[in-house]
Design an enzyme around this catalytic site. Sequence first.
Site, mmCIF file in Angstrom:
data_model
loop_
_atom_site.group_PDB
_atom_site.id
_atom_site.type_symbol
_atom_site.label_atom_id
_atom_site.label_comp_id
_atom_site.label_asym_id
_atom_site.label_seq_id
_atom_site.Cartn_x
_atom_site.Cartn_y
_atom_site.Cartn_z
ATOM 1 C CE LYS A 205 -7.976 1.572 2.372
ATOM 2 N NZ LYS A 205 -8.410 2.893 2.719
ATOM 3 N NE ARG B 109 -9.652 10.223 7.850
ATOM 4 C CZ ARG B 109 -8.738 9.356 7.395
ATOM 5 N NH1 ARG B 109 -9.095 8.144 7.026
ATOM 6 N NH2 ARG B 109 -7.481 9.693 7.330
ATOM 7 C CB SER C 109 -8.080 4.769 6.871
ATOM 8 O OG SER C 109 -8.250 4.730 5.495
ATOM 9 C CG ASP D 155 -11.277 3.030 5.182
ATOM 10 O OD1 ASP D 155 -10.868 4.055 5.752
ATOM 11 O OD2 ASP D 155 -10.939 2.714 4.034
ATOM 12 C CG HIS E 115 -1.839 1.160 1.285
ATOM 13 N ND1 HIS E 115 -3.083 1.132 0.698
ATOM 14 C CD2 HIS E 115 -1.714 2.395 1.830
ATOM 15 C CE1 HIS E 115 -3.688 2.283 0.881
ATOM 16 N NE2 HIS E 115 -2.878 3.070 1.561
#
Length: 447
Positions: free
Chosen positions: A187, A168, A183, A161, A82
């Site tokens: 995921k 957000r 967050s 999320d 990520h």
Amino acid sequence: MNPVELIKKKREGAALSENEFKHLIDGYLSGEVTDYQISAFFMACFFQGMTPQETKTFTSLMINSGVVVDLSHIQGKKVDKHSTGGVGDKVSLILAPMVAACGVPVPMISGRGLGHTGGTLDKLESIPGFRTDLDLNEYKNVIQELNLVMIGQTAEIAPADKKMYALRDVTATVQCIPLIAGSILSKKIAEGIDALVLDVKTGRGAFMRSIEQATTLAHTLVHLAEEFGKETFAFLTNMDQPLGSTIGNWLEVVESVICLRSAGDIPYGSSDLMELTYAQGAAMVLLGGQANSLQEGRALCEQAIRSGTAYSKFIELIERQGGEISFIEDLDTYPRSRFSADIHATEDGFLTDINPLELGYAAISLGAGRIKVGEAIDPKAGIVLQKKTGEVVRAGDVILTIYTDREDQLLSVKERIRQAIKVGPSKVALEPLIYSLISKNGTRTWL
Ligand code: URA
């Protein structure tokens, strides 16, 4: 429980219990707690932060707000990566098939462009027919068949999320470390991984501008992921100029395909992109148990590019997820933008700066990104860099070319880009691309 009391409690700096967090998260998902109440709560978190225990509780509730996918029937350690987001960051397009070709299963769930940064989903969807909206059964089938799958967040995975992130984004509460940690990890952990590689970016093109903030985020993410039993490496990397030579969805696919087909000869303008891809690939292959060291992992990744197995895996993925491979096999058959314009150097010297934030926003104005949630994007639009920071330029040289269908944007974007590029009489020292690698064993400076 009254949400107003919980907001007030956080606003005053007190720690919330698991039950209190649960009340807010469940209430928000069911509609009992409103958008404005959760926004106020996030703003209180932004200013007051969370204790490590609160961050863990919050993350755990976010993970369990939906399905936690079980991929235990698939052999091998499943590893994903990520990135916290950058400009021209198409690493995932090359990395995921490369690592899968090395024998590590890669279940990748990605996001769309956010703010000035691009998103892997938008890049993949620029390939006509490519489906990123597979349901969980298809997701499991594809990873089982190919050792690789690339989709978007489904309604089942970390739904809290999904809903909170959009809020957000429009309430200036993205840059809050405990909220970012919850967050990202919700995921990633819910998608069924065993281990994770993170690219935490810092610099003008990143959400975390300062290296101190980015370092704190990287440590928080690694520590928290390990607490959930996921071995994690975080790279701290520089985002002070766009990565590689393209910005914009299809243009980034083209650069990725050229790198995947390069047989190891890194194309002009893509050396930083491939450096980062190989470093992250080495870490994924090591975590996936297919190598005993980062050096060995890197050698396997280089071999996968050299031999073409990474490219073949990419083609398999596109075909399996419905994409038209003819466009990949013959990149020139893709539709072209109606307008293009070159930006030239006006003097001799060295290119001392290409501001990634400005180029990210310029690409959005050209049509490559969104200003409002859900807006359509133009996959062809974007920017191709002919020069990178540090290179010699002569007056009249093309520094970059812009592509768009929006004639009305040409003048203002050209002006914005001219302001974002600096040429000077002497070469500037470049920041390292990779600062360090952070793991549970400590921080290692990257050479
Ligand atoms: N990326 C995410 O997925 N979540 C954040 O909060 C920030 C970046």
